[in-house]
Scaffold this motif. Structure first.
Motif, PDB file in Angstrom:
ATOM      1  N   HIS A 281       4.322   7.746 -12.732  1.00 30.18           N
ATOM      2  CA  HIS A 281       5.628   7.519 -11.907  1.00 30.18           C
ATOM      3  C   HIS A 281       5.762   8.734 -10.795  1.00 30.18           C
ATOM      4  O   HIS A 281       6.006   8.693  -9.762  1.00 30.18           O
ATOM      5  CB  HIS A 281       6.802   7.358 -12.858  1.00 30.18           C
ATOM      6  CG  HIS A 281       6.944   6.162 -13.230  1.00 30.18           C
ATOM      7  ND1 HIS A 281       7.307   4.905 -12.417  1.00 30.18           N
ATOM      8  CD2 HIS A 281       6.939   5.794 -14.495  1.00 30.18           C
ATOM      9  CE1 HIS A 281       7.283   3.867 -13.164  1.00 30.18           C
ATOM     10  NE2 HIS A 281       7.191   4.293 -14.460  1.00 30.18           N
ATOM     11  N   GLU A 282       5.413   9.869 -11.397  1.00 33.32           N
ATOM     12  CA  GLU A 282       5.564  11.176 -10.696  1.00 33.32           C
ATOM     13  C   GLU A 282       4.474  11.188  -9.334  1.00 33.32           C
ATOM     14  O   GLU A 282       4.782  11.807  -8.418  1.00 33.32           O
ATOM     15  CB  GLU A 282       5.352  12.382 -11.437  1.00 33.32           C
ATOM     16  CG  GLU A 282       6.666  12.535 -12.463  1.00 33.32           C
ATOM     17  CD  GLU A 282       7.942  12.828 -11.627  1.00 33.32           C
ATOM     18  OE1 GLU A 282       7.963  13.565 -10.625  1.00 33.32           O
ATOM     19  OE2 GLU A 282       8.848  12.126 -11.984  1.00 33.32           O
ATOM     20  N   ARG A 284       2.791   8.582  -8.203  1.00 31.42           N
ATOM     21  CA  ARG A 284       2.896   7.429  -7.134  1.00 31.42           C
ATOM     22  C   ARG A 284       3.832   7.830  -6.180  1.00 31.42           C
ATOM     23  O   ARG A 284       3.739   6.803  -4.792  1.00 31.42           O
ATOM     24  CB  ARG A 284       3.358   6.145  -7.784  1.00 31.42           C
ATOM     25  CG  ARG A 284       2.304   5.636  -8.996  1.00 31.42           C
ATOM     26  CD  ARG A 284       2.619   4.146  -9.308  1.00 31.42           C
ATOM     27  NE  ARG A 284       2.386   3.261  -8.437  1.00 31.42           N
ATOM     28  CZ  ARG A 284       2.432   1.738  -8.640  1.00 31.42           C
ATOM     29  NH1 ARG A 284       3.253   1.698  -9.790  1.00 31.42           N
ATOM     30  NH2 ARG A 284       2.069   1.046  -7.634  1.00 31.42           N
ATOM     31  N   ASN A 285       4.897   8.162  -6.168  1.00 30.49           N
ATOM     32  CA  ASN A 285       5.885   8.684  -5.161  1.00 30.49           C
ATOM     33  C   ASN A 285       5.212   9.471  -3.893  1.00 30.49           C
ATOM     34  O   ASN A 285       5.323   8.983  -2.856  1.00 30.49           O
ATOM     35  CB  ASN A 285       7.057   9.277  -5.698  1.00 30.49           C
ATOM     36  CG  ASN A 285       7.920   8.207  -6.516  1.00 30.49           C
ATOM     37  OD1 ASN A 285       7.830   7.288  -6.198  1.00 30.49           O
ATOM     38  ND2 ASN A 285       8.668   9.021  -7.360  1.00 30.49           N
ATOM     39  N   PHE A 288       2.377   7.195  -2.245  1.00 34.86           N
ATOM     40  CA  PHE A 288       2.880   6.304  -1.540  1.00 34.86           C
ATOM     41  C   PHE A 288       2.985   6.853  -0.138  1.00 34.86           C
ATOM     42  O   PHE A 288       2.594   6.291   1.039  1.00 34.86           O
ATOM     43  CB  PHE A 288       4.413   5.731  -1.948  1.00 34.86           C
ATOM     44  CG  PHE A 288       4.800   4.683  -0.926  1.00 34.86           C
ATOM     45  CD1 PHE A 288       4.274   3.208  -1.157  1.00 34.86           C
ATOM     46  CD2 PHE A 288       5.789   5.039  -0.462  1.00 34.86           C
ATOM     47  CE1 PHE A 288       4.586   2.325  -0.195  1.00 34.86           C
ATOM     48  CE2 PHE A 288       6.386   3.806   0.605  1.00 34.86           C
ATOM     49  CZ  PHE A 288       5.729   2.411   0.616  1.00 34.86           C
ATOM     50  N   ASP A 321      -4.221   4.552  -6.521  1.00 37.88           N
ATOM     51  CA  ASP A 321      -3.484   3.475  -7.015  1.00 37.88           C
ATOM     52  C   ASP A 321      -3.612   2.655  -7.925  1.00 37.88           C
ATOM     53  O   ASP A 321      -2.816   2.294  -8.779  1.00 37.88           O
ATOM     54  CB  ASP A 321      -2.671   3.059  -5.858  1.00 37.88           C
ATOM     55  CG  ASP A 321      -1.506   2.379  -5.984  1.00 37.88           C
ATOM     56  OD1 ASP A 321      -0.384   2.654  -6.433  1.00 37.88           O
ATOM     57  OD2 ASP A 321      -1.557   0.996  -5.763  1.00 37.88           O
TER      58      ASP A 321
END
Length: 493
Positions: A281-282, A284-285, A288, A321
């Motif tokens: 989660h950390e 992927r931001n 992106f 990803d």
């Protein structure tokens, strides 16, 4: 002559003497043990020289009729063919030599004592032999009931004796095992690797230290299945401290080791899952954002070199990803949609999809599908993904081509889906790690393929079985729970 000596002649014996000489003489009889032995001797009657009423019993244990003299005894017992004289008095002996009929043998005191002591020793030896045989039989029966393989060797490791468990495993008789080296029957390597003795054989360690030694050794059987055996070696020393023999024990601990490995993997997966979810989660931001800006710059860039570099950034962002998605999928609980899977149909669809990859690498796919197998209680997409991963692994294991066999079958309580290749195989030292997350033998990918398959099967209530022989190939079997008729009845009720 030999036959005459061996011929059995029934003796009827009378004893001649007085009470003073018969008491110590009778102690020899008493030491022989029991009435059965006295019956074998054939004792019939006694003749006393001192005063004794006719018909009196000498003692409670010596239950023989007593006569006043030896002539009376012979007259009352004409069947007598031997007399034993116990006093040693020469006048009496001379009288007996002159008066006994030719059919009656005379045994003097010294000779009688000698033979009675000899008989006593013989009876003791027989009793000891019976006890020893009884103990030996009991010990053999106990040892043969043990599941552990037990071998007794000489100091050079040559087999002297073994129990039934070893003979059953090897499928041979004891005579075929005796004389062979313990390395052959225990399959001990000359230079073992992967044990807990630092690469030193427990056999050599026991001989070198004169202390018990043990080790857990991985072994692959003829069918390519991994076994874990615990082997113990106990040196048996003489009074001088030298090794006279070795007691060797071999125990198969595969089931126990598998349970321990599963427990360790469950604990490891729980920690990995929590950490992976947080990290994914950390990452992927910002990923992106990097991918978005790189795509925008790629559309606006005019310089060819800049466009090439931006293209690499976009491609690597997509690859990263994809890895993050695999990690998240593995870390999260399986959210499989309830459904029923047609295994044969899934195999046909998947092999149609993977046919091009097989053809490009000169791999011949073979479908061996069993008809009329039940549906599997599972999400068809999950089963298809598992099969795709297995086929990919098989294709990558055969860079020079080979045979890829996908078969289905039915076990007593499971539907079987197998993928077998003729590739390079998996070394024994890597066999335990292939189901661990992030482990890969190919140097690429996330290493989550087999770990994901095992996780899916565990959630479904199935199992995964892997067999592999280096240089010959690998077979992975998925044992899936069938859709039972009782489930349908309950649902409609």
């Amino acid at each position: 002559m030999v036959d005459t000596l061996r011929a059995e002649k029934p003796y009827r014996i009378g004893i001649i003497g007085d009470k003073s000489s018969l008491v110590p003489f009778w102690e020899l009889f008493a030491n022989l043990g029991n009435e059965r032995v006295l019956g074998q001797l054939g004792l019939v009657a006694l003749a006393l020289h001192d005063k004794a009423p006719v018909g009196e019993r000498f003692s409670a244990t010596l239950n023989l009729p007593v006569h006043a003299g030896w002539r009376d005894m012979l007259a009352a017992h004409p069947e007598l063919n031997m007399v034993i004289e116990t006093t040693g008095q020469q006048p009496l002996i001379q009288d007996l030599r002159l008066g006994l009929p030719p059919t009656v043998s005379l045994v003097e005191r010294a000779a009688a004592s000698f033979f009675l002591r000899l008989l006593s020793s013989d009876q003791m030896w027989v009793a000891c032999k019976v006890d020893l045989m009884h103990t030996q039989t009991l010990l053999k029966n106990v040892i043969d009931q043990l599941k552990e393989e037990i071998v007794l060797t000489d100091r050079n490791g040559l087999v002297l004796d073994c129990n039934k468990a070893l003979m059953d495993r090897l499928g041979v008789s004891k005579s075929e095992v005796t004389g062979r080296h313990v390395r052959d029957v225990f399959h001990l390597p000359e230079t073992p690797s992967g044990n807990d003795n630092g690469g030193v054989s427990p056999l050599e360690q026991a001989l070198a230290t004169l202390q018990p030694s043990e080790a857990t050794l991985p072994q692959v059987d003829d069918n390519g299945r991994m076994h874990y055996v615990r082997e113990y070696f106990y040196p048996i020393l003489d009074d001088a401290g030298a090794v006279t023999s070795l007691l060797c024990i071999r125990r198969d601990i595969t089931n126990r080791t598998q349970m321990e490995l599963r427990l360790q993997q469950s604990e490891r997966l729980a920690s990995i899952g929590e950490m992976s979810t947080y990290i994914a989660h950390e990452i992927r931001n910002p990923l992106f954002a990097i991918s978005g800006f790189a795509n925008q710059l790629l559309r606006e860039a005019q310089d060819e070199k800049a466009r090439e570099k931006l293209g690499i950034i976009v491609a690597e962002s997509r690859r990263l990803d994809g890895i993050l998605k695999s990690i998240l999928t593995f870390a999260r609980p399986s959210e499989s949609a309830p459904g029923l899977a047609d295994i044969n149909g899934i195999v046909r669809d998947t092999m149609d999809l993977m046919g091009m990859a097989c053809e490009n690498q000169s791999i011949q796919p073979i479908l061996a599908l069993t008809k009329d197998i039940p549906l599997v209680k599972a999400d068809p997409e999950l089963i298809k993904q598992c099969l795709i991963n297995l086929v990919k692994n098989a294709v990558e294991a055969m860079p020079s081509g080979g045979l890829l066999t996908v078969r289905t079958g039915l076990a007593p309580s499971h539907v079987i889906l197998e993928v077998e290749d003729t590739g390079v195989g998996i070394p024994p030292e890597m066999r335990d790690k292939v189901f661990s997350p992030f482990f890969s033998t190919k140097g690429k990918g996330s290493g989550l393929g087999l770990a994901m398959i095992k996780k899916v099967l565990d959630d479904l209530g199935g199992t995964v079985d892997l067999t592999s022989i280096p240089g010959e190939g690998t077979r992975v079997s998925l044992l899936l729970p069938p859709h039972l008729a009782v489930a349908k009845a309950e649902a409609t009720g």
